[in-house]
Scaffold this motif. Sequence first.
Motif, PDB file in Angstrom:
ATOM      1  N   LEU A  32      10.965   7.956  -6.169  1.00  8.14           N
ATOM      2  CA  LEU A  32      10.874   7.112  -7.364  1.00  8.14           C
ATOM      3  C   LEU A  32      12.007   7.373  -8.343  1.00  8.14           C
ATOM      4  CD1 LEU A  32       7.041   7.421  -7.753  1.00  8.14           C
ATOM      5  CD2 LEU A  32       8.290   5.329  -7.180  1.00  8.14           C
ATOM      6  N   ARG A  33      12.493   8.586  -8.375  1.00  8.14           N
ATOM      7  CA  ARG A  33      13.586   8.897  -9.291  1.00  8.14           C
ATOM      8  C   ARG A  33      14.920   8.380  -8.740  1.00  8.14           C
ATOM      9  NH1 ARG A  33      13.044  14.527 -10.694  1.00  8.14           N
ATOM     10  NH2 ARG A  33      11.844  13.878 -12.476  1.00  8.14           N
ATOM     11  N   LYS A  34      15.178   8.637  -7.460  1.00  2.00           N
ATOM     12  CA  LYS A  34      16.464   8.252  -6.860  1.00  2.00           C
ATOM     13  C   LYS A  34      16.505   6.776  -6.450  1.00  2.00           C
ATOM     14  CE  LYS A  34      17.325  12.851  -5.060  1.00  2.00           C
ATOM     15  NZ  LYS A  34      17.327  13.684  -3.854  1.00  2.00           N
ATOM     16  N   ASP A  35      15.421   6.302  -5.834  1.00  3.34           N
ATOM     17  CA  ASP A  35      15.391   4.936  -5.319  1.00  3.34           C
ATOM     18  C   ASP A  35      14.910   3.928  -6.349  1.00  3.34           C
ATOM     19  OD1 ASP A  35      16.217   5.931  -2.826  1.00  3.34           O
ATOM     20  OD2 ASP A  35      14.149   6.323  -2.234  1.00  3.34           O
ATOM     21  N   GLY A  36      14.299   4.427  -7.414  1.00  2.10           N
ATOM     22  CA  GLY A  36      13.870   3.555  -8.501  1.00  2.10           C
ATOM     23  C   GLY A  36      12.495   2.950  -8.301  1.00  2.10           C
ATOM     24  N   LEU A  37      12.070   2.255  -9.335  1.00  2.00           N
ATOM     25  CA  LEU A  37      10.789   1.571  -9.350  1.00  2.00           C
ATOM     26  C   LEU A  37      11.032   0.182  -9.915  1.00  2.00           C
ATOM     27  CD1 LEU A  37       7.689   1.673  -9.008  1.00  2.00           C
ATOM     28  CD2 LEU A  37       7.560   2.546 -11.353  1.00  2.00           C
ATOM     29  N   SER A  38      11.028  -0.797  -9.048  1.00  2.00           N
ATOM     30  CA  SER A  38      11.247  -2.175  -9.485  1.00  2.00           C
ATOM     31  C   SER A  38       9.938  -2.762 -10.003  1.00  2.00           C
ATOM     32  CB  SER A  38      11.753  -3.023  -8.319  1.00  2.00           C
ATOM     33  OG  SER A  38      10.737  -3.162  -7.336  1.00  2.00           O
ATOM     34  N   ALA A  39      10.048  -3.850 -10.725  1.00  2.00           N
ATOM     35  CA  ALA A  39       8.858  -4.545 -11.229  1.00  2.00           C
ATOM     36  C   ALA A  39       7.995  -5.013 -10.058  1.00  2.00           C
ATOM     37  CB  ALA A  39       9.264  -5.713 -12.114  1.00  2.00           C
ATOM     38  N   GLU A  40       8.635  -5.466  -8.978  1.00  2.00           N
ATOM     39  CA  GLU A  40       7.892  -5.934  -7.811  1.00  2.00           C
ATOM     40  C   GLU A  40       7.127  -4.792  -7.148  1.00  2.00           C
ATOM     41  OE1 GLU A  40      11.291  -6.469  -8.158  1.00  2.00           O
ATOM     42  OE2 GLU A  40      11.066  -8.513  -8.930  1.00  2.00           O
ATOM     43  N   LEU A  41       7.774  -3.647  -7.000  1.00  2.00           N
ATOM     44  CA  LEU A  41       7.113  -2.493  -6.406  1.00  2.00           C
ATOM     45  C   LEU A  41       5.976  -2.021  -7.291  1.00  2.00           C
ATOM     46  CD1 LEU A  41       6.733  -0.306  -4.318  1.00  2.00           C
ATOM     47  CD2 LEU A  41       8.637   0.948  -5.359  1.00  2.00           C
ATOM     48  N   LEU A  42       6.191  -1.988  -8.586  1.00  2.00           N
ATOM     49  CA  LEU A  42       5.130  -1.573  -9.501  1.00  2.00           C
ATOM     50  C   LEU A  42       3.928  -2.498  -9.380  1.00  2.00           C
ATOM     51  CD1 LEU A  42       4.049   0.250 -11.714  1.00  2.00           C
ATOM     52  CD2 LEU A  42       5.215  -1.214 -13.380  1.00  2.00           C
ATOM     53  N   GLU A  43       4.146  -3.798  -9.315  1.00  2.00           N
ATOM     54  CA  GLU A  43       3.025  -4.737  -9.170  1.00  2.00           C
ATOM     55  C   GLU A  43       2.322  -4.533  -7.829  1.00  2.00           C
ATOM     56  OE1 GLU A  43       1.549  -6.460 -11.555  1.00  2.00           O
ATOM     57  OE2 GLU A  43       3.104  -5.534 -12.809  1.00  2.00           O
ATOM     58  N   HIS A  44       3.075  -4.273  -6.770  1.00  2.00           N
ATOM     59  CA  HIS A  44       2.490  -3.973  -5.462  1.00  2.00           C
ATOM     60  C   HIS A  44       1.550  -2.765  -5.582  1.00  2.00           C
ATOM     61  CE1 HIS A  44       2.239  -3.232  -1.121  1.00  2.00           C
ATOM     62  NE2 HIS A  44       2.541  -1.973  -1.377  1.00  2.00           N
ATOM     63  N   ILE A  45       1.994  -1.749  -6.271  1.00  2.00           N
ATOM     64  CA  ILE A  45       1.183  -0.544  -6.461  1.00  2.00           C
ATOM     65  C   ILE A  45      -0.042  -0.849  -7.309  1.00  2.00           C
ATOM     66  CG2 ILE A  45       1.156   1.740  -7.565  1.00  2.00           C
ATOM     67  CD1 ILE A  45       4.148   1.967  -6.630  1.00  2.00           C
ATOM     68  N   LEU A  46       0.161  -1.553  -8.425  1.00  2.00           N
ATOM     69  CA  LEU A  46      -0.947  -1.805  -9.351  1.00  2.00           C
ATOM     70  C   LEU A  46      -1.961  -2.812  -8.812  1.00  2.00           C
ATOM     71  CD1 LEU A  46       0.888  -1.711 -12.789  1.00  2.00           C
ATOM     72  CD2 LEU A  46      -0.453   0.088 -11.670  1.00  2.00           C
ATOM     73  N   GLU A  47      -1.604  -3.564  -7.791  1.00  2.00           N
ATOM     74  CA  GLU A  47      -2.587  -4.423  -7.118  1.00  2.00           C
ATOM     75  C   GLU A  47      -3.561  -3.582  -6.305  1.00  2.00           C
ATOM     76  OE1 GLU A  47      -0.261  -7.119  -4.780  1.00  2.00           O
ATOM     77  OE2 GLU A  47       0.361  -8.283  -6.537  1.00  2.00           O
ATOM     78  N   ARG A  48      -3.189  -2.347  -6.006  1.00  2.00           N
ATOM     79  CA  ARG A  48      -3.990  -1.486  -5.142  1.00  2.00           C
ATOM     80  C   ARG A  48      -4.540  -0.248  -5.845  1.00  2.00           C
ATOM     81  NH1 ARG A  48      -0.444  -4.422  -2.878  1.00  2.00           N
ATOM     82  NH2 ARG A  48      -0.656  -5.228  -0.771  1.00  2.00           N
ATOM     83  N   VAL A  49      -3.944   0.109  -6.973  1.00  2.00           N
ATOM     84  CA  VAL A  49      -4.354   1.300  -7.722  1.00  2.00           C
ATOM     85  C   VAL A  49      -4.654   0.883  -9.154  1.00  2.00           C
ATOM     86  CG1 VAL A  49      -3.593   3.551  -8.576  1.00  2.00           C
ATOM     87  CG2 VAL A  49      -2.874   2.783  -6.315  1.00  2.00           C
ATOM     88  N   PRO A  50      -5.827   1.211  -9.668  1.00  2.00           N
ATOM     89  CA  PRO A  50      -6.112   0.883 -11.067  1.00  2.00           C
ATOM     90  C   PRO A  50      -5.088   1.544 -12.001  1.00  2.00           C
ATOM     91  CG  PRO A  50      -8.095   1.645  -9.946  1.00  2.00           C
ATOM     92  CD  PRO A  50      -6.944   1.877  -9.014  1.00  2.00           C
ATOM     93  N   LEU A  51      -4.718   0.826 -13.037  1.00  2.00           N
ATOM     94  CA  LEU A  51      -3.686   1.300 -13.955  1.00  2.00           C
ATOM     95  C   LEU A  51      -3.998   2.691 -14.498  1.00  2.00           C
ATOM     96  CD1 LEU A  51      -1.044   0.621 -15.398  1.00  2.00           C
ATOM     97  CD2 LEU A  51      -2.397  -0.421 -17.204  1.00  2.00           C
ATOM     98  N   GLN A  52      -5.254   2.932 -14.863  1.00  2.00           N
ATOM     99  CA  GLN A  52      -5.605   4.243 -15.420  1.00  2.00           C
ATOM    100  C   GLN A  52      -5.421   5.364 -14.403  1.00  2.00           C
ATOM    101  OE1 GLN A  52      -7.770   1.707 -15.136  1.00  2.00           O
ATOM    102  NE2 GLN A  52      -9.628   2.381 -14.116  1.00  2.00           N
ATOM    103  N   ASP A  53      -5.466   5.029 -13.099  1.00  2.00           N
ATOM    104  CA  ASP A  53      -5.236   6.027 -12.058  1.00  2.00           C
ATOM    105  C   ASP A  53      -3.758   6.173 -11.713  1.00  2.00           C
ATOM    106  OD1 ASP A  53      -7.964   6.347 -11.934  1.00  2.00           O
ATOM    107  OD2 ASP A  53      -8.210   5.140 -10.117  1.00  2.00           O
TER     108      ASP A  53
END
Length: 115
Positions: A32-53
């Motif tokens: 995540l530090r070297k390869d980054g976190l794009s808005a698309e990847l973040l949404e992919h993650i947040l579709e599967r993991v609750p924001l508070q988690d």
Amino acid sequence: MLTLYVIDTCDTCRKARKALEDNGVPFKTHDLRKDGLSAELLEHILERVPLQDAVNKRSTTWRNLPQEDKDSLDATSARQLLLEHPTLLKRPLLDTGGDALKVGYRAGDYDKLSS
């Protein structure tokens, strides 16, 4: 193929990576530090993991945020903070390609995964 989202300096991420390797499970790593976190990847993650988690409130990055940012945290501001500071994302995250992501790692978590 599985994707393990990590930060290379994270001890728990190293343990998770080693567990996958020891079990012969093929995976790719996304730092995540070297390869980054794009808005698309973040949404992919947040579709599967609750924001508070997803927000790591035990991290050094969280502790160093201004108190007003922590106090006013909502869905929109959390997304913005995660994009600005990818190290705020709890990790490791294991994406098996299914509907959920495995957040964090404890010994034995990946024992049932096979190659």
